[in-house]
Write a protein that holds these residues in place. Sequence first.
Motif, short mmCIF file in Angstrom:
data_model
loop_
_atom_site.label_atom_id
_atom_site.label_comp_id
_atom_site.label_asym_id
_atom_site.label_seq_id
_atom_site.Cartn_x
_atom_site.Cartn_y
_atom_site.Cartn_z
N MET A 107 0.80 -1.11 -0.05
CA MET A 107 -0.05 -0.01 -0.08
C MET A 107 0.91 1.20 -0.03
SD MET A 107 -2.91 -1.11 2.35
CE MET A 107 -2.17 -2.67 3.52
N THR A 108 0.46 2.18 -0.59
CA THR A 108 0.86 3.47 -0.85
C THR A 108 0.44 4.52 -0.35
OG1 THR A 108 2.50 2.35 -2.50
CG2 THR A 108 2.58 4.75 -2.30
N ASN A 109 1.13 5.67 -0.02
CA ASN A 109 0.44 7.03 0.15
C ASN A 109 1.31 7.94 -0.30
OD1 ASN A 109 -0.28 9.36 1.13
ND2 ASN A 109 -0.44 8.69 3.57
N ILE A 110 0.96 8.38 -1.37
CA ILE A 110 1.68 9.42 -2.26
C ILE A 110 0.94 10.52 -2.64
CG2 ILE A 110 3.28 9.99 -4.35
CD1 ILE A 110 4.03 6.97 -4.22
N ALA A 111 1.33 11.61 -2.55
CA ALA A 111 0.58 12.87 -3.08
C ALA A 111 1.68 13.95 -3.95
CB ALA A 111 0.21 13.52 -1.90
N ILE A 112 1.20 14.26 -5.04
CA ILE A 112 1.88 15.07 -5.76
C ILE A 112 1.12 16.40 -6.14
CG2 ILE A 112 3.29 15.28 -8.30
CD1 ILE A 112 3.28 12.20 -7.98
N LEU A 113 1.71 17.64 -5.74
CA LEU A 113 0.82 18.84 -6.15
C LEU A 113 1.84 19.67 -7.01
CD1 LEU A 113 -0.12 19.72 -2.50
CD2 LEU A 113 -1.58 18.83 -4.20
N THR A 114 1.17 20.53 -7.80
CA THR A 114 1.83 21.45 -8.57
C THR A 114 1.06 22.61 -8.39
OG1 THR A 114 2.95 19.81 -10.09
CG2 THR A 114 3.08 22.07 -10.82
N GLY A 115 1.69 23.84 -7.99
CA GLY A 115 0.82 24.80 -7.95
C GLY A 115 1.81 25.94 -7.33
N ARG A 116 1.27 27.19 -6.95
CA ARG A 116 1.95 28.24 -6.36
C ARG A 116 1.72 28.56 -4.73
NH1 ARG A 116 4.15 30.97 -10.49
NH2 ARG A 116 3.24 30.75 -12.52
N LEU A 117 2.75 29.13 -4.34
CA LEU A 117 2.56 29.37 -3.02
C LEU A 117 1.91 30.58 -2.72
CD1 LEU A 117 6.45 29.01 -1.55
CD2 LEU A 117 4.89 27.22 -1.93
N ALA A 118 0.67 30.26 -1.85
CA ALA A 118 -0.19 31.47 -1.41
C ALA A 118 0.52 32.55 -0.46
CB ALA A 118 -1.35 30.66 -0.75
N ARG A 119 1.47 32.02 0.23
CA ARG A 119 2.07 33.06 1.14
C ARG A 119 3.33 32.73 1.29
NH1 ARG A 119 -1.50 30.18 4.15
NH2 ARG A 119 -3.17 31.78 4.03
N ASP A 120 4.40 33.57 1.69
CA ASP A 120 5.83 33.22 2.06
C ASP A 120 5.75 32.05 2.90
OD1 ASP A 120 6.98 35.14 0.47
OD2 ASP A 120 6.89 36.67 1.82
N PRO A 121 6.97 31.31 2.99
CA PRO A 121 7.13 30.14 4.06
C PRO A 121 7.15 30.47 5.36
CG PRO A 121 8.61 29.84 2.11
CD PRO A 121 8.09 31.24 2.03
N GLU A 122 6.73 29.63 6.41
CA GLU A 122 6.89 29.84 7.74
C GLU A 122 7.56 29.10 8.22
OE1 GLU A 122 2.82 29.73 9.16
OE2 GLU A 122 1.87 31.50 7.84
N ALA A 123 8.99 29.47 8.53
CA ALA A 123 9.83 28.63 9.12
C ALA A 123 10.03 28.90 10.78
CB ALA A 123 11.37 28.85 8.52
N ARG A 124 10.31 27.56 11.48
CA ARG A 124 10.72 27.58 12.63
C ARG A 124 11.52 26.51 13.40
NH1 ARG A 124 7.20 23.88 15.50
NH2 ARG A 124 5.59 22.94 13.98
N THR A 125 12.15 26.51 14.28
CA THR A 125 12.82 25.70 14.80
C THR A 125 12.22 25.06 16.24
OG1 THR A 125 14.88 26.49 14.02
CG2 THR A 125 15.15 24.74 15.54
#
Length: 132
Positions: free
Chosen positions: A1-19
């Motif tokens: 069984m496989t769980n794979i998602a592939i999306l192609t699109g544009r970023l709606a906003r800037d990335p939100e990075a954290r540690t």
Amino acid sequence: MTNIAILTGRLARDPEARTTQSATNVTGITVVTDRPARDKDGNTYKDENGYTAKESEFHRVTCFNGLAKTVGQYCSKGQLVSVQGRIHYTQWEDKDGVTRYGTEILADKVDFLSRGNGSGENADNKDAPGID
């Protein structure tokens, strides 16, 4: 069984990075995909400008570790990306005791298909290939 998602699109906003407290890099992005809109009979139709009407969907994507650092550093709002990963479902209880559910894509790979929209320093980097 496989769980794979592939999306192609544009970023709606800037990335939100954290540690995290355990020093794990985490970056969240929202990818917008479009598909033709359909009427009640299942037919596509034109918008007021004569183009095929579209419906947009917003997908939460989470990146970890090195991928998170790269996406946080090189991506910006409006950029075209391709994401490969797996669908992840979450469940939590909010502050009012209501059970909430969420769905996100946990990214394994992000390919940069365009530069950013020019609004930040990330947009000018020509050496930012897609990262596995």
